[in-house]
Design a protein around this motif. Structure first.
Motif, PDB file in Angstrom:
ATOM      1  N   PHE A 199      42.677  49.900  29.981  1.00  0.00           N
ATOM      2  CA  PHE A 199      41.893  51.018  29.928  1.00  0.00           C
ATOM      3  C   PHE A 199      41.308  50.923  30.636  1.00  0.00           C
ATOM      4  CE2 PHE A 199      38.204  53.342  29.210  1.00  0.00           C
ATOM      5  CZ  PHE A 199      38.199  55.090  29.262  1.00  0.00           C
ATOM      6  N   PHE A 210      42.084  54.207  34.230  1.00  0.00           N
ATOM      7  CA  PHE A 210      40.493  54.879  34.973  1.00  0.00           C
ATOM      8  C   PHE A 210      40.337  54.827  35.900  1.00  0.00           C
ATOM      9  CE2 PHE A 210      36.390  56.240  34.627  1.00  0.00           C
ATOM     10  CZ  PHE A 210      35.832  57.249  33.679  1.00  0.00           C
ATOM     11  N   ASP A 219      43.074  56.383  37.799  1.00  0.00           N
ATOM     12  CA  ASP A 219      43.357  57.769  37.711  1.00  0.00           C
ATOM     13  C   ASP A 219      41.576  58.755  38.359  1.00  0.00           C
ATOM     14  OD1 ASP A 219      44.650  58.298  35.859  1.00  0.00           O
ATOM     15  OD2 ASP A 219      43.947  57.213  34.199  1.00  0.00           O
ATOM     16  N   ASP A 220      40.404  57.773  38.535  1.00  0.00           N
ATOM     17  CA  ASP A 220      40.307  58.300  39.552  1.00  0.00           C
ATOM     18  C   ASP A 220      40.890  57.855  41.130  1.00  0.00           C
ATOM     19  OD1 ASP A 220      37.077  58.988  39.791  1.00  0.00           O
ATOM     20  OD2 ASP A 220      36.426  56.905  40.819  1.00  0.00           O
ATOM     21  N   GLY A 240      43.162  59.851  27.128  1.00  0.00           N
ATOM     22  CA  GLY A 240      44.023  59.847  27.884  1.00  0.00           C
ATOM     23  C   GLY A 240      44.283  61.559  28.039  1.00  0.00           C
ATOM     24  N   ASP A 264      41.295  63.343  28.746  1.00  0.00           N
ATOM     25  CA  ASP A 264      40.247  63.754  29.809  1.00  0.00           C
ATOM     26  C   ASP A 264      41.016  63.683  30.995  1.00  0.00           C
ATOM     27  OD1 ASP A 264      37.754  64.095  30.773  1.00  0.00           O
ATOM     28  OD2 ASP A 264      37.348  62.409  31.226  1.00  0.00           O
ATOM     29  N   LEU A 271      43.723  61.851  32.100  1.00  0.00           N
ATOM     30  CA  LEU A 271      43.714  60.956  32.666  1.00  0.00           C
ATOM     31  C   LEU A 271      45.388  60.146  32.477  1.00  0.00           C
ATOM     32  CD1 LEU A 271      39.764  59.277  31.448  1.00  0.00           C
ATOM     33  CD2 LEU A 271      40.656  60.873  34.121  1.00  0.00           C
ATOM     34  N   VAL A 273      45.649  56.249  32.310  1.00  0.00           N
ATOM     35  CA  VAL A 273      44.852  55.610  30.843  1.00  0.00           C
ATOM     36  C   VAL A 273      46.262  56.012  29.975  1.00  0.00           C
ATOM     37  CG1 VAL A 273      43.507  56.045  28.371  1.00  0.00           C
ATOM     38  CG2 VAL A 273      42.507  56.146  31.320  1.00  0.00           C
TER      39      VAL A 273
END
Length: 159
Positions: free
Chosen positions: A29, A33, A36-37, A111, A114, A116, A119
């Protein structure tokens, strides 16, 4: 070292194995994350993704709760049971690893909710990695602990 492992109760080894497997989900995760950022891909339309993701998170949470409750309630029965029916309770009728399945769907739901995609990808990777490493070890320990009833259960229910 081998002698030390032999003196550790099976229950402790099983719980350690589960803790490691759940930790793999957590690290998956985190990696997802962070990616994805960095990449900021947004493949889902929010008006579609958020309700669907929320639905999956709620459903997955209920499934995990059901699995954990079933496991606690049937633990005493397994001590006295001598056939596979002792294991065929609740979500364990459909899969031998309902908590892992629920955790995977929970992360996928998050995921989607949001937006993502990494994720989601790492939730699936974590599930596969866990299934073929930690779950295999856990099932070998359960096989040793419960013997033939667990063998019969494994033949009937998917992992």
């Amino acid at each position: 070292m081998e002698k030390e492992v032999q003196n550790v109760p099976e229950k402790t080894i099983i719980h350690s194995t589960l803790a490691y497997s759940y930790s793999l989900y957590f690290f998956g995760f985190l990696i997802g994350f962070v990616l994805d950022d960095i990449f900021m891909l947004k493949p889902f339309d929010e008006s579609f993704g958020q309700p669907l993701g929320l639905f999956w998170m709620i459903l997955a949470s209920l499934f995990i709760f059901w699995a954990q409750r079933t496991s606690r309630v049937s633990k005493k029965q397994r001590l006295d049971g001598n056939d596979k029916q002792v294991f065929l309770k609740g979500p364990y009728r459909a899969t031998r690893i309902p908590t892992h399945v629920g955790l995977t769907f929970l992360l996928i739901g998050f995921g989607i909710f949001d937006n993502l995609p990494f994720v989601i990808l790492f939730a699936v990777i974590s599930f596969v990695a866990t299934k073929y490493t930690f779950v295999k070890k856990e099932e070998a320990l359960l096989q040793k602990k419960y013997g033939e009833p667990y063998t019969e259960y494994k033949k009937e229910v998917i992992g």
